[in-house]
Design a protein around this motif. Structure first.
Motif, PDB file in Angstrom:
ATOM      1  N   ALA A 105       0.841  -1.196   0.000  1.00  0.00           N
ATOM      2  CA  ALA A 105       0.000   0.000   0.000  1.00  0.00           C
ATOM      3  C   ALA A 105       0.880   1.252   0.000  1.00  0.00           C
ATOM      4  CB  ALA A 105      -0.929  -0.013   1.204  1.00  0.00           C
ATOM      5  N   CYS A 106       1.923   1.245   0.826  1.00  0.00           N
ATOM      6  CA  CYS A 106       2.851   2.384   0.862  1.00  0.00           C
ATOM      7  C   CYS A 106       3.483   2.581  -0.505  1.00  0.00           C
ATOM      8  CB  CYS A 106       3.977   2.135   1.866  1.00  0.00           C
ATOM      9  SG  CYS A 106       3.425   2.019   3.558  1.00  0.00           S
ATOM     10  N   THR A 107       3.855   1.470  -1.133  1.00  0.00           N
ATOM     11  CA  THR A 107       4.496   1.538  -2.443  1.00  0.00           C
ATOM     12  C   THR A 107       3.598   2.258  -3.440  1.00  0.00           C
ATOM     13  OG1 THR A 107       5.520  -0.572  -1.928  1.00  0.00           O
ATOM     14  CG2 THR A 107       5.582   0.139  -4.222  1.00  0.00           C
ATOM     15  N   GLY A 108       2.325   1.869  -3.454  1.00  0.00           N
ATOM     16  CA  GLY A 108       1.404   2.467  -4.414  1.00  0.00           C
ATOM     17  C   GLY A 108       1.176   3.942  -4.176  1.00  0.00           C
ATOM     18  N   LEU A 109       1.257   4.357  -2.905  1.00  0.00           N
ATOM     19  CA  LEU A 109       1.007   5.756  -2.585  1.00  0.00           C
ATOM     20  C   LEU A 109       2.298   6.560  -2.502  1.00  0.00           C
ATOM     21  CD1 LEU A 109      -1.582   5.171   0.255  1.00  0.00           C
ATOM     22  CD2 LEU A 109      -2.081   5.961  -2.038  1.00  0.00           C
ATOM     23  N   ALA A 110       3.421   5.878  -2.739  1.00  0.00           N
ATOM     24  CA  ALA A 110       4.734   6.515  -2.601  1.00  0.00           C
ATOM     25  C   ALA A 110       4.902   7.131  -1.220  1.00  0.00           C
ATOM     26  CB  ALA A 110       4.958   7.550  -3.698  1.00  0.00           C
ATOM     27  N   LEU A 111       4.425   6.414  -0.199  1.00  0.00           N
ATOM     28  CA  LEU A 111       4.522   6.916   1.172  1.00  0.00           C
ATOM     29  C   LEU A 111       5.825   6.429   1.811  1.00  0.00           C
ATOM     30  CD1 LEU A 111       0.889   6.336   2.475  1.00  0.00           C
ATOM     31  CD2 LEU A 111       1.935   8.455   1.702  1.00  0.00           C
ATOM     32  N   LEU A 112       6.891   7.082   1.452  1.00  0.00           N
ATOM     33  CA  LEU A 112       8.205   6.641   1.937  1.00  0.00           C
ATOM     34  C   LEU A 112       8.280   6.648   3.458  1.00  0.00           C
ATOM     35  CD1 LEU A 112      11.062   5.757   1.344  1.00  0.00           C
ATOM     36  CD2 LEU A 112      11.704   8.146   1.077  1.00  0.00           C
ATOM     37  N   GLU A 113       7.744   7.702   4.071  1.00  0.00           N
ATOM     38  CA  GLU A 113       7.900   7.816   5.527  1.00  0.00           C
ATOM     39  C   GLU A 113       7.162   6.713   6.264  1.00  0.00           C
ATOM     40  OE1 GLU A 113      10.228   9.390   6.875  1.00  0.00           O
ATOM     41  OE2 GLU A 113      10.652  10.095   4.835  1.00  0.00           O
ATOM     42  N   LEU A 147      12.057  -4.031  -0.264  1.00  0.00           N
ATOM     43  CA  LEU A 147      12.939  -3.574  -1.345  1.00  0.00           C
ATOM     44  C   LEU A 147      12.148  -2.781  -2.377  1.00  0.00           C
ATOM     45  CD1 LEU A 147      15.232  -6.378  -2.792  1.00  0.00           C
ATOM     46  CD2 LEU A 147      15.868  -4.288  -1.614  1.00  0.00           C
ATOM     47  N   ASP A 148      11.030  -3.366  -2.784  1.00  0.00           N
ATOM     48  CA  ASP A 148      10.233  -2.737  -3.826  1.00  0.00           C
ATOM     49  C   ASP A 148       9.693  -1.393  -3.359  1.00  0.00           C
ATOM     50  OD1 ASP A 148       9.076  -2.832  -6.420  1.00  0.00           O
ATOM     51  OD2 ASP A 148       7.148  -3.118  -5.470  1.00  0.00           O
ATOM     52  N   MET A 149       9.306  -1.350  -2.071  1.00  0.00           N
ATOM     53  CA  MET A 149       8.794  -0.087  -1.531  1.00  0.00           C
ATOM     54  C   MET A 149       9.865   0.998  -1.663  1.00  0.00           C
ATOM     55  SD  MET A 149       8.855   2.113   1.267  1.00  0.00           S
ATOM     56  CE  MET A 149       9.663   1.170   2.565  1.00  0.00           C
ATOM     57  N   TYR A 150      11.088   0.684  -1.248  1.00  0.00           N
ATOM     58  CA  TYR A 150      12.153   1.695  -1.335  1.00  0.00           C
ATOM     59  C   TYR A 150      12.421   2.082  -2.793  1.00  0.00           C
ATOM     60  CZ  TYR A 150      13.237   1.635   3.639  1.00  0.00           C
ATOM     61  OH  TYR A 150      13.165   1.776   4.999  1.00  0.00           O
ATOM     62  N   CYS A 151      12.416   1.103  -3.669  1.00  0.00           N
ATOM     63  CA  CYS A 151      12.646   1.409  -5.083  1.00  0.00           C
ATOM     64  C   CYS A 151      11.559   2.334  -5.630  1.00  0.00           C
ATOM     65  CB  CYS A 151      12.665   0.133  -5.919  1.00  0.00           C
ATOM     66  SG  CYS A 151      14.123  -0.871  -5.682  1.00  0.00           S
ATOM     67  N   LYS A 152      10.296   1.962  -5.386  1.00  0.00           N
ATOM     68  CA  LYS A 152       9.202   2.712  -5.987  1.00  0.00           C
ATOM     69  C   LYS A 152       9.057   4.098  -5.355  1.00  0.00           C
ATOM     70  CE  LYS A 152       7.887  -0.206  -9.047  1.00  0.00           C
ATOM     71  NZ  LYS A 152       7.873  -1.523  -8.515  1.00  0.00           N
ATOM     72  N   CYS A 153       9.526   4.223  -4.102  1.00  0.00           N
ATOM     73  CA  CYS A 153       9.487   5.533  -3.466  1.00  0.00           C
ATOM     74  C   CYS A 153      10.726   6.333  -3.829  1.00  0.00           C
ATOM     75  CB  CYS A 153       9.354   5.396  -1.958  1.00  0.00           C
ATOM     76  SG  CYS A 153       7.768   4.732  -1.459  1.00  0.00           S
ATOM     77  N   GLY A 154      11.570   5.769  -4.649  1.00  0.00           N
ATOM     78  CA  GLY A 154      12.697   6.502  -5.170  1.00  0.00           C
ATOM     79  C   GLY A 154      13.914   6.551  -4.265  1.00  0.00           C
ATOM     80  N   SER A 155      13.886   5.776  -3.160  1.00  0.00           N
ATOM     81  CA  SER A 155      15.045   5.819  -2.275  1.00  0.00           C
ATOM     82  C   SER A 155      15.963   4.640  -2.560  1.00  0.00           C
ATOM     83  CB  SER A 155      14.597   5.801  -0.819  1.00  0.00           C
ATOM     84  OG  SER A 155      15.735   5.821   0.007  1.00  0.00           O
ATOM     85  N   MET A 156      16.778   4.779  -3.587  1.00  0.00           N
ATOM     86  CA  MET A 156      17.649   3.667  -3.961  1.00  0.00           C
ATOM     87  C   MET A 156      18.719   3.409  -2.912  1.00  0.00           C
ATOM     88  SD  MET A 156      16.226   2.442  -6.410  1.00  0.00           S
ATOM     89  CE  MET A 156      17.331   1.072  -6.698  1.00  0.00           C
ATOM     90  N   GLU A 157      19.071   4.425  -2.121  1.00  0.00           N
ATOM     91  CA  GLU A 157      20.072   4.203  -1.069  1.00  0.00           C
ATOM     92  C   GLU A 157      19.559   3.134  -0.120  1.00  0.00           C
ATOM     93  OE1 GLU A 157      18.595   7.341  -1.444  1.00  0.00           O
ATOM     94  OE2 GLU A 157      20.042   7.807  -3.031  1.00  0.00           O
TER      95      GLU A 157
END
Length: 673
Positions: A312-320, A343-353
DNA sequence: CTAGGGTTAG
């Protein structure tokens, strides 16, 4: 009543062959057991009585230990209940030789033991033993054996055993149906349900919870739901969660929610089903609401819950929020599925670090972990790193699959590496055993098309093994737009419309192409077809979050309270940007041939309205978050970037993630990308 | 006394 003489002791029995139950009454000397129930095997002997007593640990110091067969059966029974497989097997081979039989329950204990240890050979020996001459295994025991073969993944053996059963009960049928479902053989499973009904065996909740799996993707779901309700089996939690999951697979979330809401008692898995249903159907908000509700009901999240919450976070880009969930994930850090979701959540939220860090930390990685990283890197613009990652993956011995290779081709396409992409494409079947599918071809069309090799792209489509579909042609169409190849674009657009006659965007584009090349009659024809087919352009809709309030902008919709001001600002901004060389791309707007009413095409761009509104809010010091920002077209992105530069407010506009990146698609403003 | 439900990459 029957008597049985064993040495000096006399036992009395009450037995009933039909029900397979036996009531054992022990001679008054052994009054500790009375009305004792146990399984019964025909051909009762003193040995049986002895073993019955033994099972229940009430065997007195007995006079039979001296005789070898009894001792062996004793040992066997004891070993089965101790789960001592080697000892049980040793005793079994002796019994086999001497034609001694134990009772069904003992055998089923032994089979459980084989299952727990993965002892296939031993299981087969038990099978042979109970089917040897002189013994008739009961339905119950055969069911246990069938289940054993199913769990060992030996479907053929299970099937053979099932076929030769003299009688089949609801458990026999359900076991087979569940087996077919697990093996993905939906049609077999449903066929068996029909055979079962024809044989007059009524399905129960066990049957239905399995059958439902087989229905996912089949239109029979409603019928099955009806039969379940009619049979009064819909109060079962298992059935309910299967129903929820099924409705979810059809995207019928209201139905899923109804099934959930009507429940009196819920367990963790039902919660997981309903949360997963919303998470998988990209309604992250509702998934998170349900998750909160679940916590209020004092349920503790497990791996499956957290996996869905992450999704769900991934879809909403809710990184925090994703980071907060990460803390809870730590306690299950050996769960591969959950780690992959993280992993996918971090990727999709743009935090590759974070993604890289997690990936390095993971003890076990599977093909999905690697694919997630490769795709994540490629989507975030690290194409070369993605390709390196792929090389590390193959040399580390993980076999790439269909999706991995799509990711690699996408990386090549993103980086413009035509030759590299081409060579992967050509050798994928030889090197990795993956036959190029339609989507791989689509990726190559994208790669060639973006690189301007439009003719090669067309040629590739014509030589495809699979039939090109609307997506394939749309990919080519997108490339034609980039390179302004009108003729080919017209051809591609026609192919798209052959396959997908409701695609409003493509009609618009085709009509515009004709207008631009002064082919007025053709343009008119397109508009006519569009009108005749009653095709309407879906209004684009964009969202932006300001101070936790969601503001939506829909095409031609003026319900936003500040719409006039926003529109004025947009026109102003565009004017100023034009002065620095920005040329808005308006080819998505359907031109009016007669030129009667030419509204400013920019106002059709809901995405731009949202961007401008966000900027205005920023100027007022509000908190702005762009949601659903994963599908933004090139023009809107450029617009946002230039705007940010011009305003010089230290705004960072990330490169857009091409979310549906393997196929030609349309952004929410209706533009191709 | 054998059989059943939820979780990851495109």
């Amino acid at each position: 009543m029957c008597f049985c003489r064993c040495s000096s002791m006399i036992y009395e029995f009450d037995f009933n062959f039909d029900s397979l139950y036996i009531v054992v009454q022990i001679h008054p000397q052994m009054k500790s057991i009375s009305n004792y129930k146990a399984k019964f095997i025909p051909g009762i002997t003193a040995v049986t009585v002895q073993s019955l007593l033994h099972i229940h640990h009430q065997a007195p110091a007995n006079p039979f230990r001296s005789t070898l067969p009894i001792t062996q059966l004793d040992d066997f029974t004891a070993a089965c209940y101790r789960r001592d497989l080697p000892a049980a097997m040793k005793a079994l081979s002796f019994m086999q030789k001497h034609q001694i039989w134990a009772d069904s329950v003992t055998y089923s204990e032994l089979i459980k033991c084989c299952l727990a240890r993965g002892a296939v050979q031993e299981g087969k020996l038990v099978h042979k033993h109970v089917f040897s001459a002189g013994y008739q295994p009961k339905t119950f025991l055969i069911n246990t054996l069938i289940n054993m073969y199913v769990k060992f993944n030996l479907l053929d053996e299970a099937r053979a055993l099932f076929d030769q059963m003299p009688e089949r009960n609801v458990v026999s049928w359900t076991t087979m149906i569940a087996a077919f479902c697990n093996a993905g053989m939906k049609h077999e499973a449903l066929k068996f349900l029909i055979f079962m009904l024809r044989n007059g065996v009524r399905p129960n909740m066990f049957t239905y919870s399995s059958v439902l799996q087989a229905c996912s993707g089949l239109p029979s779901l409603k019928q099955i739901h009806c039969s379940i309700t009619k049979a009064g089996l819909d109060s079962d939690v298992f059935v309910r969660s299967a129903l929820i999951d099924n409705y979810s697979k059809w995207g019928e979330l209201p139905n899923a929610l109804t099934v959930f809401n009507e429940m009196e008692t819920r367990d963790l898995i039902v919660w997981n089903s309903v949360i997963g249903a919303f998470a998988q159907n990209s309604d992250g908000d509702e998934a998170l609401n349900l998750f909160k509700h679940m916590k209020r009901c004092r349920f503790l999240a497990d791996q499956a819950t957290l996996t869905s919450v992450l999704r769900a976070c991934t879809g909403l880009a809710l990184l925090e929020l994703g980071r907060q969930v990460h803390v809870h994930v730590l306690k299950y850090n050996r769960d591969l599925i959950l780690s992959n979701a993280l992993l996918d959540m971090y990727c999709k939220c743009g935090s590759m670090e974070d993604a890289r860090f997690e990936f390095t930390r993971m003890m076990h990685k599977d093909v999905i972990s690697w694919s997630t990283m490769i795709i994540g890197l490629a989507q975030n613009g690290f194409s070369h790193e993605a390709i390196e990652m792929f090389q590390v993956m193959t040399s580390s011995g993980t076999k790439p699959n269909y999706i991995t290779i799509l990711g690699v081709l996408f990386a090549c396409s993103h980086a413009g590496l035509v030759d590299k992409g081409w060579s992967y494409f050509q050798s994928m079947e030889k090197d990795f055993g993956v036959k190029p599918g339609r989507e791989h071809y689509g990726c190559m069309v994208d790669l060639l098309g973006r690189a301007g090799k439009l003719n090669e792209a067309v040629e590739l489509i014509h030589n495809m093994e699979a039939e090109p579909d609307a997506v394939t042609w749309r990919t080519l169409l997108g490339a034609c737009r980039i390179h302004r190849n009108m003729d080919l674009a017209a051809y591609a657009a026609k192919r798209v419309l052959d396959l997908d006659p409701d695609d409003a965007g493509t009609y618009t584009l085709l009509s515009n192409i004709y207008v631009n090349t002064s082919r007025w009659e053709d343009a008119e024809q397109v508009r006519k077809v569009m009108k005749d087919n009653n095709v309407r352009k879906e209004p684009g809709c964009s969202w932006i979050e300001v101070d936790k309030q969601i503001h939506a902008f829909v095409l031609r919709d003026s319900s936003h309270p500040n719409i006039d001001e926003i529109t004025r600002k947009l026109i102003q901004y565009v004017q100023r940007l034009r002065e620095v060389g920005y040329v808005p791309d308006t080819s998505f707007v359907l031109h009016d041939v007669e030129g009667e009413q030419m509204e400013d095409p920019l106002l059709y761009h809901s995405e731009k309205l949202a961007i401008v509104y966000g900027l205005m809010a920023l100027t007022k010091g509000k908190t702005v978050r762009i949601r659903k920002n994963l599908r933004i077209c090139g023009d809107c992105h450029l617009f946002a970037k230039l705007l940010a530069q011009m305003e010089d407010r230290n705004i960072v506009i990330r490169d857009p993630i091409r979310y549906h990146h393997f196929q030609g698609g349309v952004c929410s403003c209706g533009d191709y990308w």
